[in-house]
Design an enzyme around this catalytic site. Structure first.
Site, PDB file in Angstrom:
ATOM      1  N   GLU A 272      53.979 -42.655 -40.335  1.00 47.49           N
ATOM      2  CA  GLU A 272      54.488 -44.009 -40.051  1.00 47.49           C
ATOM      3  C   GLU A 272      54.929 -44.114 -38.593  1.00 47.49           C
ATOM      4  OE1 GLU A 272      54.135 -46.572 -42.026  1.00 47.49           O
ATOM      5  OE2 GLU A 272      53.265 -45.237 -43.504  1.00 47.49           O
ATOM      6  N   TRP A 275      52.044 -44.871 -36.680  1.00 45.00           N
ATOM      7  CA  TRP A 275      51.602 -46.278 -36.703  1.00 45.00           C
ATOM      8  C   TRP A 275      52.259 -47.041 -35.541  1.00 45.00           C
ATOM      9  CZ3 TRP A 275      47.778 -49.121 -38.333  1.00 45.00           C
ATOM     10  CH2 TRP A 275      47.061 -48.746 -39.464  1.00 45.00           C
ATOM     11  N   TRP A 303      41.746 -72.907 -38.902  1.00 43.34           N
ATOM     12  CA  TRP A 303      43.143 -72.849 -39.339  1.00 43.34           C
ATOM     13  C   TRP A 303      43.645 -74.248 -39.681  1.00 43.34           C
ATOM     14  CZ3 TRP A 303      44.165 -68.087 -40.379  1.00 43.34           C
ATOM     15  CH2 TRP A 303      43.746 -67.033 -39.558  1.00 43.34           C
ATOM     16  N   ASN A 338      58.520 -53.341 -45.488  1.00 41.30           N
ATOM     17  CA  ASN A 338      57.136 -53.354 -44.997  1.00 41.30           C
ATOM     18  C   ASN A 338      56.142 -53.901 -46.020  1.00 41.30           C
ATOM     19  OD1 ASN A 338      54.971 -52.605 -43.116  1.00 41.30           O
ATOM     20  ND2 ASN A 338      54.456 -51.110 -44.699  1.00 41.30           N
ATOM     21  N   TRP A 356      47.876 -66.760 -37.778  1.00 44.19           N
ATOM     22  CA  TRP A 356      48.767 -65.583 -37.778  1.00 44.19           C
ATOM     23  C   TRP A 356      49.751 -65.654 -36.620  1.00 44.19           C
ATOM     24  CZ3 TRP A 356      48.428 -62.463 -33.424  1.00 44.19           C
ATOM     25  CH2 TRP A 356      47.253 -62.540 -32.680  1.00 44.19           C
ATOM     26  N   TRP A 379      50.350 -58.090 -37.437  1.00 45.22           N
ATOM     27  CA  TRP A 379      49.850 -59.426 -37.814  1.00 45.22           C
ATOM     28  C   TRP A 379      48.329 -59.440 -37.713  1.00 45.22           C
ATOM     29  CZ3 TRP A 379      51.703 -63.425 -40.456  1.00 45.22           C
ATOM     30  CH2 TRP A 379      53.071 -63.481 -40.656  1.00 45.22           C
TER      31      TRP A 379
HETATM   32  C1  LIG Z   1      53.280 -58.645 -40.389  1.00 45.24           C
HETATM   33  C2  LIG Z   1      54.082 -57.428 -39.966  1.00 45.24           C
HETATM   34  C3  LIG Z   1      54.882 -57.492 -38.829  1.00 45.24           C
HETATM   35  C4  LIG Z   1      55.602 -56.362 -38.411  1.00 45.24           C
HETATM   36  N1  LIG Z   1      56.402 -56.459 -37.290  1.00 45.24           N
HETATM   37  C5  LIG Z   1      57.086 -55.365 -36.857  1.00 45.24           C
HETATM   38  C6  LIG Z   1      57.915 -55.427 -35.716  1.00 45.24           C
HETATM   39  O1  LIG Z   1      58.020 -56.447 -35.026  1.00 45.24           O
HETATM   40  N2  LIG Z   1      58.609 -54.312 -35.357  1.00 45.24           N
HETATM   41  C7  LIG Z   1      58.503 -53.136 -36.056  1.00 45.24           C
HETATM   42  O2  LIG Z   1      59.151 -52.146 -35.695  1.00 45.24           O
HETATM   43  N3  LIG Z   1      57.697 -53.045 -37.135  1.00 45.24           N
HETATM   44  C8  LIG Z   1      56.993 -54.114 -37.563  1.00 45.24           C
HETATM   45  N4  LIG Z   1      56.203 -54.021 -38.688  1.00 45.24           N
HETATM   46  C9  LIG Z   1      55.973 -52.699 -39.279  1.00 45.24           C
HETATM   47  C10 LIG Z   1      56.889 -52.281 -40.439  1.00 45.24           C
HETATM   48  O3  LIG Z   1      56.967 -53.280 -41.400  1.00 45.24           O
HETATM   49  C11 LIG Z   1      58.290 -51.907 -39.991  1.00 45.24           C
HETATM   50  O4  LIG Z   1      58.231 -51.000 -38.903  1.00 45.24           O
HETATM   51  C12 LIG Z   1      59.050 -51.230 -41.135  1.00 45.24           C
HETATM   52  O5  LIG Z   1      59.139 -52.097 -42.227  1.00 45.24           O
HETATM   53  C13 LIG Z   1      60.406 -50.831 -40.681  1.00 45.24           C
HETATM   54  O6  LIG Z   1      61.176 -50.348 -41.724  1.00 45.24           O
HETATM   55  P1  LIG Z   1      61.668 -48.845 -41.758  1.00 45.24           P
HETATM   56  O7  LIG Z   1      62.305 -48.495 -40.467  1.00 45.24           O
HETATM   57  O8  LIG Z   1      62.478 -48.670 -42.990  1.00 45.24           O
HETATM   58  O9  LIG Z   1      60.296 -48.065 -41.879  1.00 45.24           O
HETATM   59  P2  LIG Z   1      59.975 -46.590 -42.374  1.00 45.24           P
HETATM   60  O10 LIG Z   1      59.069 -46.713 -43.548  1.00 45.24           O
HETATM   61  O11 LIG Z   1      61.190 -45.790 -42.550  1.00 45.24           O
HETATM   62  O12 LIG Z   1      59.090 -46.015 -41.174  1.00 45.24           O
HETATM   63  C14 LIG Z   1      59.668 -45.295 -40.080  1.00 45.24           C
HETATM   64  C15 LIG Z   1      59.295 -45.971 -38.780  1.00 45.24           C
HETATM   65  O13 LIG Z   1      57.874 -45.949 -38.605  1.00 45.24           O
HETATM   66  C16 LIG Z   1      57.467 -47.121 -37.903  1.00 45.24           C
HETATM   67  N5  LIG Z   1      56.541 -47.883 -38.756  1.00 45.24           N
HETATM   68  C17 LIG Z   1      56.440 -47.882 -40.101  1.00 45.24           C
HETATM   69  N6  LIG Z   1      55.430 -48.691 -40.499  1.00 45.24           N
HETATM   70  C18 LIG Z   1      54.900 -49.207 -39.379  1.00 45.24           C
HETATM   71  C19 LIG Z   1      53.829 -50.119 -39.122  1.00 45.24           C
HETATM   72  N7  LIG Z   1      53.093 -50.647 -40.113  1.00 45.24           N
HETATM   73  N8  LIG Z   1      53.575 -50.451 -37.839  1.00 45.24           N
HETATM   74  C20 LIG Z   1      54.296 -49.945 -36.807  1.00 45.24           C
HETATM   75  N9  LIG Z   1      55.301 -49.067 -37.005  1.00 45.24           N
HETATM   76  C21 LIG Z   1      55.606 -48.714 -38.268  1.00 45.24           C
HETATM   77  C22 LIG Z   1      58.730 -47.947 -37.639  1.00 45.24           C
HETATM   78  O14 LIG Z   1      59.190 -47.665 -36.344  1.00 45.24           O
HETATM   79  C23 LIG Z   1      59.690 -47.424 -38.699  1.00 45.24           C
HETATM   80  O15 LIG Z   1      61.050 -47.578 -38.347  1.00 45.24           O
HETATM   81  C24 LIG Z   1      55.486 -55.147 -39.133  1.00 45.24           C
HETATM   82  C25 LIG Z   1      54.681 -55.108 -40.277  1.00 45.24           C
HETATM   83  C26 LIG Z   1      53.998 -56.236 -40.691  1.00 45.24           C
HETATM   84  C27 LIG Z   1      53.128 -56.135 -41.914  1.00 45.24           C
END
Ligand SMILES: Cc1cc2nc3c(=O)[nH]c(=O)nc-3n(C[C@H](O)[C@H](O)[C@H](O)COP(=O)(O)OP(=O)(O)OC[C@H]3O[C@@H](n4cnc5c(N)ncnc54)[C@H](O)[C@@H]3O)c2cc1C
Length: 474
Positions: A272, A275, A303, A338, A356, A379
């Site tokens: 993650e 990602w 759209w 997420n 989007w 997005w």
């Molecule tokens: C439409 C959409 C918009 C999003 N916008 C953002 C945003 O503006 N900022 C943001 O930090 N994340 C964004 N995310 C990614 C993700 O949803 C969040 O990082 C995550 O929910 C954060 O929760 P957590 O810290 O508990 O994640 P955990 O599951 O604990 O993951 C640990 C860390 O991994 C990174 N991570 C995890 N999943 C993703 C992912 N899909 N993409 C990028 N990094 C990820 C984050 O830094 C997160 O804190 C977005 C996802 C979607 C679907």
């Protein structure tokens, strides 16, 4: 140059003292250090910080001020165009160097160039946000990656980032330059005060970040593989806003996680973090990512301009419970799980056929973790128009998603209390519930909770038809 001339440490999205390459380099000069933060709403253009992030910034800066004060340093706060402010500071303090952290944001990269040219001080940009430099991960032919898995494998093959550096025990403080007062910046909401839920949920700042990391790594990491898709539990780390503001570095998390027992949870958590890294890599190599689809045919998508539907989505009043729960979680806490982010984004883009970019803009304003790269990258991923995107025809069915990931309906019950008494078998689709089930749960569709604003089957068919059209003209 005299040894009493200061160096400037320009804090940006890296509001911490530990594992801060620029701070370390600044202290290693042996010269006095002048720590500065600039609130610059000009340089980012339309990507100036949104409301929820400003709330976070206020508290994060207060924590950084206190941590620096413990070391005898004052954090200089200034508002304005960063290049102008820094040029003035260099002139007035006779600073010889500026040390700062880099970013993948295109406006920040342009700004680095401008600052380097606008001042006489030497300009040093160091890596403080990502695990690796976005340019250092290359395909065999020297190109950038557009698919996540080979990108992640290339990162893993490097064996991880170098171990984090400790916070400097001492910082030689420079004579204090004039500073503004944080309270005068108006980062916190006035009336109405919408930040109550944020205050209840978060502790911004480096100490809060470390506390959350520790709690997650101790109690959450082993169950992460199974729990991370259940929005009702606390199965994920909730570290994203701390990472967004750089209160903890990705490298610190990488190494802290590796001190824990190996297992599926740790492996997925690291993936993650990759990602996040991948999104930064994408933005670095595609500066138009926040505005334009990476797959150009999507610019022709028909759209819909539907303001009432967009407002219903923003307010969590679509009549589709899992979507409404997610949008209300976002409004209340500045964060959304997420899995639910994917569901609400898919619903907006596909069932409602709203661009989007409108969803991206709302997230930008309301997320405490709003990050240009991760927001845009995700997005585009959900829309199907980005790198390595989910295929457009994969349209999440919010009812099935709700049943699968919130089987008991606890997440919906918490954020949509008007449905709290509804039987789990109807909670994700109250419109199919028999009249007696609705009545005994106190639900009156159209009165206490809206009818769905779109028929899910028709919405899906409309989206697929539009997609088939843009495919056929390319
Ligand atoms: C439409 C959409 C918009 C999003 N916008 C953002 C945003 O503006 N900022 C943001 O930090 N994340 C964004 N995310 C990614 C993700 O949803 C969040 O990082 C995550 O929910 C954060 O929760 P957590 O810290 O508990 O994640 P955990 O599951 O604990 O993951 C640990 C860390 O991994 C990174 N991570 C995890 N999943 C993703 C992912 N899909 N993409 C990028 N990094 C990820 C984050 O830094 C997160 O804190 C977005 C996802 C979607 C679907």
């Amino acid at each position: 140059m005299t040894i009493s001339q200061p160096v400037i440490l320009w804090f940006r999205n890296d509001l911490r003292l530990t594992d801060h390459a620029a701070l370390l380099a600044a202290t290693e000069t042996g010269q006095p250090v002048l720590p500065v933060f600039i609130l610059d709403d000009t340089s980012p253009g339309r990507w100036a910080m949104g409301g929820a992030a400003r709330w976070w910034l206020h508290h994060s800066l207060a924590a950084l001020q206190a941590a620096l004060a413990d070391r005898g340093c004052t954090l200089i706060l200034r508002r304005g165009d960063s290049a102008t402010v820094l040029a003035e500071l260099v002139r007035s303090t006779r600073a010889t160097d500026i040390f700062t952290g880099g970013s993948a944001d295109p406006w920040a990269r342009r700004l680095d160039q401008t600052v380097a040219e606008a001042t006489d001080a030497r300009f040093h940009r160091m890596r403080t946000r990502t695990l690796f430099h976005p340019d250092s991960i290359r395909t065999k032919t020297g190109g950038s990656y557009s698919v996540y898995t080979p990108f992640a494998n290339a990162c893993l093959a490097l064996g991880g980032p170098k171990p984090p550096s400790p916070a400097p025990m001492e910082i030689r403080a420079a004579d204090v330059a004039a500073t503004e007062r944080l309270d005068d910046w108006g980062l916190l909401p006035g009336k109405p005060d919408w930040a109550g839920g944020l205050r209840d949920t978060w502790t911004p700042g480096e100490a809060g970040a470390m506390e959350r990391a520790d709690a997650f790594l101790t109690h959450g990491l082993t169950g992460y593989a199974a729990g991370r898709d259940q929005p009702a539990g606390d199965g994920t780390s909730m570290l994203s806003p701390h990472l967004r503001f750089g209160e903890i570095s990705a490298a610190q998390l990488w190494h802290l996680a590796h001190q824990r027992p190996n297992g599926k949870g740790r492996e997925i958590f690291i993936r993650e973090l990759l990602w996040r890294e991948f999104c930064a890599h994408l933005l670095w190599h595609n500066p138009g990512l926040p505005e334009a689809p990476l797959k150009p045919e999507f610019a022709k998508m028909p759209w819909r301009d539907d303001k009432p539907a967009l407002t219903a989505w923003q307010r969590g009043q679509t009549g589709v419970p899992i979507v409404d729960a997610g949008m209300r979680q976002l409004w209340r806490t500045g964060w959304m799980h997420n899995r639910v982010r994917m569901i609400v984004a898919s619903f907006l883009i596909k069932h409602l056929m709203i661009p989007w970019q409108d969803g991206e803009a709302w997230f930008w304003d309301t997320l405490v973790d709003a990050d240009l790269a991760s927001n845009a990258g995700n997005w585009q991923w959900v829309a199907g128009c980005g790198a390595d995107a989910a295929p457009y025809f994969r349209i999440f069915n919010p009812v099935l998603q709700g049943g699968k990931f919130d089987a008991d309906g606890d997440y919906v019950r918490h954020f949509v209390p008007e449905l709290a008494k509804l039987d789990a078998k109807y909670i994700h689709a109250p419109w199919v519930a028999p009249a007696h089930a609705l009545t005994s749960a106190g639900v009156s569709l159209g009165k206490t909770y809206p009818h769905p604003i779109v028929d899910l089957a028709q919405g899906r068919a409309r989206a697929l038809e539009a997609y088939a059209k843009i495919r056929s003209v390319t």
